[in-house]
Design an enzyme around this catalytic site. Structure first.
Site, PDB file in Angstrom:
ATOM      1  N   ARG A 179      18.044 -29.260  -1.455  1.00  0.00           N
ATOM      2  CA  ARG A 179      17.018 -30.293  -1.509  1.00  0.00           C
ATOM      3  C   ARG A 179      17.649 -31.640  -1.872  1.00  0.00           C
ATOM      4  O   ARG A 179      17.281 -32.672  -1.303  1.00  0.00           O
ATOM      5  CB  ARG A 179      15.918 -29.930  -2.512  1.00  0.00           C
ATOM      6  CG  ARG A 179      15.031 -28.787  -2.055  1.00  0.00           C
ATOM      7  CD  ARG A 179      13.897 -28.531  -3.032  1.00  0.00           C
ATOM      8  NE  ARG A 179      12.946 -29.632  -3.059  1.00  0.00           N
ATOM      9  CZ  ARG A 179      12.036 -29.809  -4.013  1.00  0.00           C
ATOM     10  NH1 ARG A 179      11.984 -28.970  -5.045  1.00  0.00           N
ATOM     11  NH2 ARG A 179      11.202 -30.832  -3.964  1.00  0.00           N
ATOM     12  N   CYS A 235      13.763 -34.558 -11.247  1.00  0.00           N
ATOM     13  CA  CYS A 235      13.792 -33.348 -10.419  1.00  0.00           C
ATOM     14  C   CYS A 235      12.795 -33.557  -9.288  1.00  0.00           C
ATOM     15  O   CYS A 235      12.706 -34.659  -8.743  1.00  0.00           O
ATOM     16  CB  CYS A 235      13.462 -32.118 -11.266  1.00  0.00           C
ATOM     17  SG  CYS A 235      11.880 -32.211 -12.129  1.00  0.00           S
TER      18      CYS A 235
END
Length: 277
Positions: A179, A235
């Protein structure tokens, strides 16, 4: 801050639970695929624990601004009400745990610290407790007398998107490598990461469910430059970044949290995006 101030082992917890001044236990069962862990809690939890719903008690979903991210911080008054409902006073010893390497528990730990309170995360969570001989109970959990505590918001540093864009220290992204690199993005508006950020997957702090030994953890973050300059953490939505903040706190490093994280950043078309390693 030291490791023993932010983490507690199952062997240390068991005798405390048998004492007259047992700590308040908060159970944060949460994963991305299954954010509501209430049924898992009911099926077995540490006796005396209270279930904490991450999505409703540790986040503010009344905030519909996409740039605020998928898990905006709860409003201070709302979080204070939650803390009071858990029966926590300014001097209450609190232990937070989950069954997912501390990834959900770290969010509760961070918010308690942000609110001017204290708490520790059970290293290894429910599995470590059971392995140490601890028994579980079933059902809805403990009923406690509400407190009248007053929290002190912003007791831990928080940054916004402009701060993250201008960050001159090290900015750590707690998401999985694929990601971060932009190879896949199952949840957010764009794939990639904040320009200049470094990848530090939170799962690397506790690869077997328990935190790495202090020397290994120190080596991990030293290689990322976390002891030489200010540290910011983010995050996907501000949850697992708290795990990096917890790991760093155990090494004496205070990190600044970007709560909106990638979900907020990537929702703003004016923010630049970087891909690759």
């Amino acid at each position: 801050m030291t490791r023993s101030e932010v983490l507690i082992t199952a062997d240390e917890l068991l005798p405390l639970l048998a004492s007259e001044s047992a700590p308040r236990l908060l159970d944060v069962r949460w994963t991305l695929p299954k954010p509501d862990g209430r049924d898992d809690f009911a099926a077995g939890h540490i006796p005396g624990a209270i279930y904490v719903d991450l999505d409703t008690e540790l986040a503010d979903h009344s905030n519909t601004d996409p740039t605020a991210g998928r898990h905006p911080l709860p409003r201070p008054a709302d979080f204070e009400a939650s803390v009071r409902s858990w029966g926590i006073d300014s001097d209450t010893e609190v232990v937070v745990y989950d069954d997912n390497s501390g990834l959900g528990a770290a969010r509760a730990w961070w918010l308690l610290r942000w609110a001017g309170l204290s708490g520790r995360v059970l290293d290894g969570g429910l599995a470590a407790y059971r392995a140490a001989g601890g028994e579980v109970e079933t059902g809805p959990g403990a009923s406690v007398e509400p407190s009248e505590v007053t929290i002190t918001p912003d007791s831990l540093p928080v940054i916004d998107a402009d701060d993250a864009a201008a960050w001159t220290g090290v900015l750590l992204d707690a998401r999985a490598g694929e990601r971060f690199r932009g190879e896949t993005e199952p949840l957010d508006a764009q794939a990639g990461h904040i320009p200049g950020a470094k990848n530090a997957p939170a799962t690397g702090n506790a690869p077997d469910g328990q935190f790495l030994a202090e020397a290994e953890l120190r080596k991990r973050f030293a290689e990322l430059g976390a002891f030489e300059q200010p540290v910011g953490v983010y995050c996907g939505s501000g949850v697992t970044a708290c795990h990096n903040a917890l790991a760093l706190a155990s090494l004496g490093v205070e990190a600044s949290l970007y709560p909106a994280s990638w979900s907020g950043w990537s929702s703003d078309p004016e923010r630049p995006v970087e891909t690759g390693a």
